[in-house]
Design a protein around this motif. Sequence first.
Motif, PDB file in Angstrom:
ATOM      1  N   ALA A 249       0.898  -1.227   0.115  1.00  0.00           N
ATOM      2  CA  ALA A 249       0.034  -0.090  -0.020  1.00  0.00           C
ATOM      3  C   ALA A 249       0.949   1.247  -0.002  1.00  0.00           C
ATOM      4  CB  ALA A 249      -0.975  -0.014   1.252  1.00  0.00           C
TER       5      ALA A 249
ATOM      6  N   ARG B  27      -6.837   2.420  -4.084  1.00  0.00           N
ATOM      7  CA  ARG B  27      -7.203   1.349  -5.132  1.00  0.00           C
ATOM      8  C   ARG B  27      -6.959   2.213  -6.351  1.00  0.00           C
ATOM      9  NH1 ARG B  27      -8.973  -3.743  -4.053  1.00  0.00           N
ATOM     10  NH2 ARG B  27      -9.626  -4.039  -1.831  1.00  0.00           N
ATOM     11  N   ARG B  28      -6.422   3.410  -6.330  1.00  0.00           N
ATOM     12  CA  ARG B  28      -6.257   4.306  -7.519  1.00  0.00           C
ATOM     13  C   ARG B  28      -4.957   3.601  -8.332  1.00  0.00           C
ATOM     14  NH1 ARG B  28      -5.280  10.201  -5.903  1.00  0.00           N
ATOM     15  NH2 ARG B  28      -4.556   9.109  -3.781  1.00  0.00           N
ATOM     16  N   ASP B  29      -5.314   3.878  -9.792  1.00  0.00           N
ATOM     17  CA  ASP B  29      -4.213   3.347 -10.808  1.00  0.00           C
ATOM     18  C   ASP B  29      -3.058   4.061 -10.411  1.00  0.00           C
ATOM     19  OD1 ASP B  29      -2.434   2.742 -12.914  1.00  0.00           O
ATOM     20  OD2 ASP B  29      -4.175   2.199 -14.177  1.00  0.00           O
TER      21      ASP B  29
END
Length: 84
Positions: free
Chosen positions: A51, A61-63
């Motif tokens: 993370a 969870r963003r690219d």
Amino acid sequence: MARIVVRYWAAAREAAGVEQDEVDAPTLAVALDDVARRRGAALATVLARCAFLIDEMPVGRRDPQDVNLREGSVVEVLPPFAGG
């Protein structure tokens, strides 16, 4: 390009062999690619499970390609850990 600090914790620090790196990168994806090339396959494997915080804010969870970096940002690399 932004000059940023990538700070490693726990297993990421062990895999990198250093506490931190400074890199020039416009996005989180570019920064992670740079440090993986610099530090080798062991770090690349750990990064896939980590993370990330940027300036103390979770990336979630963003690219990583969509996460822009600012000059002086600090990226914290946090491997999974047991406990609470």
